[in-house]
Write a protein that holds these residues in place. Structure first.
Motif, mmCIF file in Angstrom:
data_model
loop_
_atom_site.group_PDB
_atom_site.id
_atom_site.type_symbol
_atom_site.label_atom_id
_atom_site.label_comp_id
_atom_site.label_asym_id
_atom_site.label_seq_id
_atom_site.Cartn_x
_atom_site.Cartn_y
_atom_site.Cartn_z
ATOM 1 N N UNK A 115 0.826 -1.219 0.000
ATOM 2 C CA UNK A 115 0.000 0.000 0.000
ATOM 3 C C UNK A 115 0.861 1.269 0.000
ATOM 4 N N UNK A 116 1.894 1.251 0.825
ATOM 5 C CA UNK A 116 2.701 2.460 1.012
ATOM 6 C C UNK A 116 3.443 2.851 -0.263
ATOM 7 N N UNK A 117 3.970 1.881 -0.958
ATOM 8 C CA UNK A 117 4.758 2.179 -2.161
ATOM 9 C C UNK A 117 3.893 2.093 -3.419
ATOM 10 N N UNK A 155 -2.044 10.838 -4.942
ATOM 11 C CA UNK A 155 -1.564 12.002 -4.181
ATOM 12 C C UNK A 155 -2.233 12.123 -2.820
ATOM 13 N N UNK A 156 -3.422 11.520 -2.675
ATOM 14 C CA UNK A 156 -4.148 11.636 -1.417
ATOM 15 C C UNK A 156 -3.610 10.731 -0.304
ATOM 16 N N UNK A 157 -2.674 9.851 -0.616
ATOM 17 C CA UNK A 157 -2.116 8.959 0.409
ATOM 18 C C UNK A 157 -1.340 9.793 1.429
ATOM 19 N N UNK A 158 -1.558 9.499 2.726
ATOM 20 C CA UNK A 158 -0.910 10.310 3.766
ATOM 21 C C UNK A 158 0.073 9.487 4.599
ATOM 22 N N UNK A 162 -8.420 4.072 3.840
ATOM 23 C CA UNK A 162 -9.428 4.681 4.700
ATOM 24 C C UNK A 162 -8.864 5.823 5.526
ATOM 25 N N UNK A 163 -7.730 5.597 6.165
ATOM 26 C CA UNK A 163 -7.141 6.650 7.014
ATOM 27 C C UNK A 163 -6.626 7.806 6.158
ATOM 28 N N UNK A 164 -6.073 7.491 5.000
ATOM 29 C CA UNK A 164 -5.608 8.570 4.107
ATOM 30 C C UNK A 164 -6.786 9.449 3.679
ATOM 31 N N UNK A 165 -7.924 8.815 3.430
ATOM 32 C CA UNK A 165 -9.099 9.596 3.021
ATOM 33 C C UNK A 165 -9.582 10.503 4.162
#
Lengths: 174, 498
Positions: B421-423, B430-433, B478-481
């Motif tokens: 998920x991270x990579x 761009x919305x990934x936090x 979910x958390x990134x959103x």
């Protein structure tokens, strides 16, 4: 569009999580994960295939349909915004249908064997297994072809290379 | 020729060891910086990258464990390899282009470097580095143990070394491994991969023909024997059932794009455009080499059921027994050399990314800068890691097999669940936090660790790796959103538009 794709991916993942939960909570079947071979140590047997699928067969079938959908959605995510369009979506959808067809043949071929006890052979393997063995391998070839043949169209066009080179010049290697 | 079987096998393995040592010396002359040591200066051609990519995917596990799994569980383990086309395709769609661009833009030499540049977070870098070190130690220990066990099996067949112990074999194999890793770094590894890849492809095809000829009716007779004994074993989900099989499809298919030793190689090619040839070449190589996994496993299971061969003491003996009973000595020599090549190449790739995590990423995350003279420390840490892993391997063999198994559980599944998920998603969305990335990595580590440590039985053969992977994906997105993160750096933002 990128947000729609990611929301789609999120929805698929949540649905898969729900299916996993349903399978975990389903009535357990003895030997569903295999059992020791009665006479040969170190070897496992599968036992009654129909019983193993009775409680969870449809959940598992749907799980794989969603997984195949997740794969094309992820491939779409990997294509930059400016290259999205009807052509890409059509190709990815056809690719999905192709993998779905293979999965259908494999799943129902296995069910047919469980019902009749009869199977033909293809290139050394029972037909349902041949769909798994050869079909799954071939199933992703459309994706590979989209990448290889559509490289300049969907993945990295000449314009993309120019923008990238300009970016490297502007910021340099830090 | 049959009378000289052991000599031919030992000769083939010796030739390969000498080749490794010479490659290490040659590569040392080309290694001038940590960038050379870790990512080969990002200057490799498509053939070298293709062969390095696929041969690192098939480790000693592919040559020893793979046939053993087919012998033991039937078709279930096929799912680990038939998903390779999906795995490679997704890896290239999601990672290959962006990781290569970001490596040049930010001068990244490791995967945590990429993550730190993407998320602007040292916490993400640290967690990713720790995940890599944990996974690497388990993998390395199993690779070294496999190499020593195979060496012992070969040498005890000779008069001179009939009583050689496992400790001696661990020392010999580790010494060769350390020499060529320390001297040549990743340059030695990838050029050894070229030979290894060629050996594995040749071995895969030749073994298939040898396997087909064991029974008069070829592969169909072998599968019919298995079908008559236990139909499920040769049906599409094998003995372990449908959910174990689909779990492997998920974890090994999608997870390929989360394996640090593989995606790091996607940073090494000279031109981005080479990716369009690297993908099909890697895939072809993998398919040919994987023929060995399938054919030996099926034929050995059938041979034992039909009474042609004695039951194996251990499923992992499948390849060795097949080579001794059914293969020409020269073919056996090629396969054994290919086996050592597979193990050493993968071990080297792990030593490389592990050393980068320890001397480059963890210091950078903790104190804001990496160590002085990285190349020197990279070599020191490589030696130390190999020695510790060899110790783990011996300890697990003689005292507590769960230790390496525990660390091994952090291997492919943890890399897949924690890193994918991270990579793979993070480089394209761009919305990934950073918060999403941190929670995903921690959750995947915890789920894998708890399921393994507590030996929690999950119904229908569902693996902890599958649960960890699905949970990690849901949590990451979910958390990134739900979280607002800092704005992306301008260069990263512009790069993610390309």
């Amino acid at each position: 569009m990128q947000n729609r794709v990611i929301i789609g991916i999120f929805t698929i993942c949540c649905a898969m999580a729900a299916l996993l939960l349903a399978i975990i909570l389903a009535e357990p079947v003895a030997g569903s994960g295999g059992m020791p071979h009665p006479t040969i140590p170190g070897m496992m047997n599968g036992g009654d295939g129909a019983a193993r699928l009775a409680e969870i067969g449809w959940f598992a079938f749907l799980f794989q349909c969603l997984l195949l959908l997740l794969i094309v959605a992820l491939a779409a995510l990997g294509v930059a915004q400016q290259h999205h369009g009807l052509k890409l979506y059509t190709l990815l959808f056809l690719s999905y249908l192709f993998t779905l067809f293979i999965w259908w043949q494999m799943y129902f071929g296995h069910l047919h064997f469980l019902e009749t006890g009869e199977t033909g052979y293809f290139l050394g393997f029972p037909v349902a297994t041949a769909w798994q063995m050869y079909g799954t391998w071939i199933g992703a070839i459309p994706l590979v072809l989209i990448y290889v043949l559509g490289f300049k169209t969907f993945i990295h066009s000449d314009e993309d290379e120019q923008v990238y080179q300009a970016l490297l010049k502007q910021y340099g290697a830090k | 020729m049959e009378a000289y079987r052991q000599e031919i096998i030992i000769g083939a393995v010796l030739i390969y060891f000498v080749f490794c040592v010479l490659t290490g010396i040659w590569a040392m002359r080309r290694t001038h910086s940590s960038s050379d040591f870790f990512v080969a200066g990002r200057g490799l051609g498509p053939i070298v990258v293709s062969l390095a990519l696929f041969s690192s995917t098939l480790s000693g596990f592919g040559f020893v464990g793979g046939p053993g799994l087919v012998y033991s569980t039937g078709v279930s383990s096929f799912w680990m390899i038939v998903i390779s086309s999906t795995g490679y395709a997704l890896g290239f769609f999601l990672v290959a282009k962006r990781i290569r661009m970001m490596a040049s833009l930010r001068n990244c030499i490791s995967l945590p470097d990429i993550a730190a540049a993407r998320y602007g977070s040292e916490s993400v870098r640290f967690l990713l580095a720790v995940t890599i070190v944990l996974g690497v130690m388990g993998y390395l220990a199993t690779q070294i143990l496999a190499m020593a066990l195979v060496m012992q099996a070969i040498l005890t067949g000779t008069e001179m070394f009939a009583n050689i112990g496992l400790v001696s074999c661990v020392i010999i194999s580790s010494a060769v491994l350390i020499f060529y890793c320390v001297t040549g770094g990743i340059i030695a590894s990838v050029y050894t991969d070229v030979v290894q890849g060629a050996l594995m492809m040749i071995a895969g095809v030749l073994i298939l023909f040898a396997a087909i000829s064991v029974f008069d009716g070829g592969m169909q007779e072998a599968t019919a024997i298995i079908l008559a004994d236990d139909a499920e074993a040769i049906m599409p989900y094998g003995t372990m059932g449908i959910m174990a099989s689909l779990g492997w499809f998920f974890v090994f298919g999608l997870g390929l794009a989360g394996q640090p030793h593989l995606v790091t190689k996607m940073m090494m090619n000279k031109n981005i455009a080479d990716n369009r040839t690297i993908l099909p070449m890697s895939l072809l190589g993998y398919v040919l080499a994987a023929l060995l996994w399938v054919s030996i496993g099926v034929v050995m299971r059938a041979a034992v059921i039909a009474g042609v061969s004695e039951p194996l003491a251990l499923p992992d003996d499948a390849a060795a027994v097949f080579l001794a009973a059914f293969a020409n000595p020269i073919l056996a020599g090629i396969v054994f050399a290919g086996l050592f090549a597979a193990i050493m190449s993968t071990a080297d790739a792990f030593l490389n990314i592990g050393a980068a995590a320890i001397i480059h990423d963890i210091p950078k995350a903790v104190r804001g800068k990496s160590l002085e003279n990285e190349l020197f420390w990279a070599r020191i840490v490589t030696v130390l890691m190999a020695v510790v892993a060899a110790g783990f391997a011996l300890y697990s063999h003689y005292q507590d097999a769960t230790l390496v198994a525990l660390l091994g559980a952090f291997g492919w599944a943890t890399f897949a669940a924690g890193i994918f998920p991270v990579i793979a998603i993070g480089l394209n969305w761009k919305g990934a936090t950073a918060m999403g990335a941190i929670v995903a990595i921690v959750a995947s580590l915890l789920i894998n660790f708890i399921v393994q440590l507590a030996a929690i039985p999950i119904p229908y053969g569902i693996s902890g790796g599958l649960l960890a992977f699905v949970a990690s994906l849901v949590l990451f997105i979910g958390i990134s959103l739900c979280t607002n993160d800092r704005k992306l750096d301008k260069d990263i933002d512009a790069l993610m538009n390309i």
